[in-house]
Design a protein around this motif. Structure first.
Motif, PDB file in Angstrom:
ATOM      1  N   ARG A 247       0.808  -1.217   0.000  1.00 29.44           N
ATOM      2  CA  ARG A 247       0.000   0.000   0.000  1.00 29.44           C
ATOM      3  C   ARG A 247       0.840   1.265   0.000  1.00 29.44           C
ATOM      4  N   ASP A 248       1.993   1.218   0.679  1.00 32.58           N
ATOM      5  CA  ASP A 248       2.782   2.447   0.797  1.00 32.58           C
ATOM      6  C   ASP A 248       4.277   2.199   0.633  1.00 32.58           C
ATOM      7  N   THR A 249       4.639   1.089  -0.008  1.00 31.28           N
ATOM      8  CA  THR A 249       6.042   0.745  -0.207  1.00 31.28           C
ATOM      9  C   THR A 249       6.302   0.553  -1.687  1.00 31.28           C
ATOM     10  N   VAL A 250       7.322   1.208  -2.223  1.00 33.12           N
ATOM     11  CA  VAL A 250       7.609   1.111  -3.649  1.00 33.12           C
ATOM     12  C   VAL A 250       9.060   1.498  -3.904  1.00 33.12           C
ATOM     13  N   PHE A 251       9.647   0.866  -4.908  1.00 30.72           N
ATOM     14  CA  PHE A 251      10.953   1.266  -5.411  1.00 30.72           C
ATOM     15  C   PHE A 251      10.751   2.225  -6.580  1.00 30.72           C
ATOM     16  N   VAL A 252      11.564   3.265  -6.632  1.00 30.53           N
ATOM     17  CA  VAL A 252      11.550   4.201  -7.756  1.00 30.53           C
ATOM     18  C   VAL A 252      12.931   4.180  -8.389  1.00 30.53           C
ATOM     19  N   SER A 253      12.997   3.749  -9.641  1.00 35.17           N
ATOM     20  CA  SER A 253      14.265   3.725 -10.377  1.00 35.17           C
ATOM     21  C   SER A 253      14.315   4.924 -11.305  1.00 35.17           C
ATOM     22  N   VAL A 254      15.401   5.669 -11.219  1.00 30.58           N
ATOM     23  CA  VAL A 254      15.545   6.952 -11.901  1.00 30.58           C
ATOM     24  C   VAL A 254      16.703   6.858 -12.892  1.00 30.58           C
ATOM     25  N   TYR A 255      16.404   7.036 -14.174  1.00 30.38           N
ATOM     26  CA  TYR A 255      17.404   6.875 -15.225  1.00 30.38           C
ATOM     27  C   TYR A 255      17.791   8.223 -15.834  1.00 30.38           C
ATOM     28  N   GLU A 256      19.067   8.347 -16.104  1.00 25.52           N
ATOM     29  CA  GLU A 256      19.613   9.614 -16.597  1.00 25.52           C
ATOM     30  C   GLU A 256      19.253   9.876 -18.040  1.00 25.52           C
ATOM     31  N   ARG A 257      19.092   8.822 -18.822  1.00 25.12           N
ATOM     32  CA  ARG A 257      18.820   8.996 -20.257  1.00 25.12           C
ATOM     33  C   ARG A 257      18.075   7.796 -20.803  1.00 25.12           C
ATOM     34  N   PHE A 258      17.483   7.979 -21.995  1.00 29.57           N
ATOM     35  CA  PHE A 258      16.968   6.851 -22.746  1.00 29.57           C
ATOM     36  C   PHE A 258      18.146   6.145 -23.408  1.00 29.57           C
ATOM     37  N   GLY A 259      17.966   4.861 -23.709  1.00 25.42           N
ATOM     38  CA  GLY A 259      19.068   4.103 -24.267  1.00 25.42           C
ATOM     39  C   GLY A 259      19.844   3.449 -23.153  1.00 25.42           C
ATOM     40  N   SER A 260      21.084   3.110 -23.407  1.00 26.95           N
ATOM     41  CA  SER A 260      21.910   2.411 -22.425  1.00 26.95           C
ATOM     42  C   SER A 260      22.248   3.329 -21.261  1.00 26.95           C
ATOM     43  N   ASN A 261      22.082   2.811 -20.050  1.00 30.81           N
ATOM     44  CA  ASN A 261      22.385   3.568 -18.834  1.00 30.81           C
ATOM     45  C   ASN A 261      23.434   2.842 -18.015  1.00 30.81           C
ATOM     46  N   PRO A 262      24.631   3.399 -17.871  1.00 31.82           N
ATOM     47  CA  PRO A 262      25.661   2.732 -17.062  1.00 31.82           C
ATOM     48  C   PRO A 262      25.365   2.814 -15.570  1.00 31.82           C
ATOM     49  N   ARG A 263      24.434   3.678 -15.175  1.00 29.09           N
ATOM     50  CA  ARG A 263      24.092   3.824 -13.765  1.00 29.09           C
ATOM     51  C   ARG A 263      22.646   4.272 -13.652  1.00 29.09           C
ATOM     52  N   TRP A 264      22.049   4.016 -12.518  1.00 31.86           N
ATOM     53  CA  TRP A 264      20.699   4.475 -12.262  1.00 31.86           C
ATOM     54  C   TRP A 264      20.513   4.630 -10.762  1.00 31.86           C
TER      55      TRP A 264
END
Length: 259
Positions: A225-242
């Motif tokens: 109900r109130d727990t979620v992971f949010v993944s944040v990407y710097e760009r579209f395409g290949s991302n070496p980090r997030w």
């Protein structure tokens, strides 16, 4: 199912929401393996079964598509009007990853998280998605819908009534059911343990009353109900980090940067 990250990124991030792909620019998620290729355990508790053919709904209003995001039951959140400004509540503890407060309009470097307080929701941009899909606790706003470039996103739903701001080109919500399907499945033992993983174990143990490494079980509905992971990407395409952000009970519990 496709996502604009490497296979390693897909196995480590969980998701729900995908920004707009400009007409004619092609699919930036075309080279990523299917998430359903990841083997899942038969004893993953109360997690919903993955359904590869479930339709997905891009959060900025494209025609419905099928694939990775549909697995997690993505829903476009309908805009609900201007929304007034909430009076800020108690700030996070000193040293928390979201303790910093900035005025609306400040451009944050990728990877940073900050609070924006006292602003009406209509100033945060377009409301594009909520989690959970029904009775959303957390709501995501896009400051510049219609582009795949990095821009400011805002999340609401926190105890202090301030939005959380970050810079991204792509944002994905990941429900705890889906997280457990992956991390407690056959491939989970091979995944590195990050600070968000460790924090999830503590939250899950407290809410679900189960030991480390075990699925939540019958209390998953309560946890989700109130727990979620949010993944944040710097760009579209290949991302070496997030960037991964774990939210629980209206607070930022943990943040890490994965490579």
């Amino acid at each position: 199912m496709r996502a604009g990250v490497s296979k390693a990124g897909v196995t480590l991030c969980l998701g729900l929401s995908l920004g707009l792909m400009l007409a004619g620019c092609g699919d930036p998620l075309s080279e990523v393996p299917r998430y359903s290729d990841v083997p899942l355990a038969d004893d993953t508790g109360q997690a919903d079964a993955l359904a590869p053919d479930t339709p997905r709904t891009p959060v900025t209003g494209d025609a419905p598509q099928r694939g990775l995001l549909g697995i997690f039951g993505a829903r476009a959140a309908a805009a609900t009007g201007d929304g007034g400004a909430d009076a800020p509540g108690p700030a996070p503890r000193p040293g928390a990853p979201d303790a910093r407060e900035v005025p609306l309009g400040v451009k944050l470097p990728y990877g940073q998280l900050a609070r924006v307080c006292g602003e009406p929701k209509r100033k945060l941009g377009k409301q594009i998605e909520g989690y959970p899909a029904k009775g959303s606790k957390y709501v995501l706003y896009d400051s510049a819908p219609g582009t795949t470039a990095p821009r400011s996103f805002y999340l609401t739903g926190f105890k202090d009534r301030c939005a959380r701001q970050f810079t991204a080109a792509l944002v994905i919500f990941g429900a705890p059911e889906s997280y457990e399907q992956l991390h407690y499945g056959p491939s989970g033992a091979e995944l590195p343990v990050s600070s968000t993983d460790a924090a999830y174990e503590k939250v899950k143990s407290r809410v679900c009353r189960v030991r480390k490494g075990k699925p939540c079980g019958s209390k998953m509905r309560t946890l989700a109900r109130d727990t979620v992971f949010v993944s944040v990407y710097e760009r579209f395409g290949s991302n070496p980090r997030w960037k991964n952000i774990l939210l629980h009970d209206g607070e930022v519990v943990a943040v890490d940067l994965k490579n």
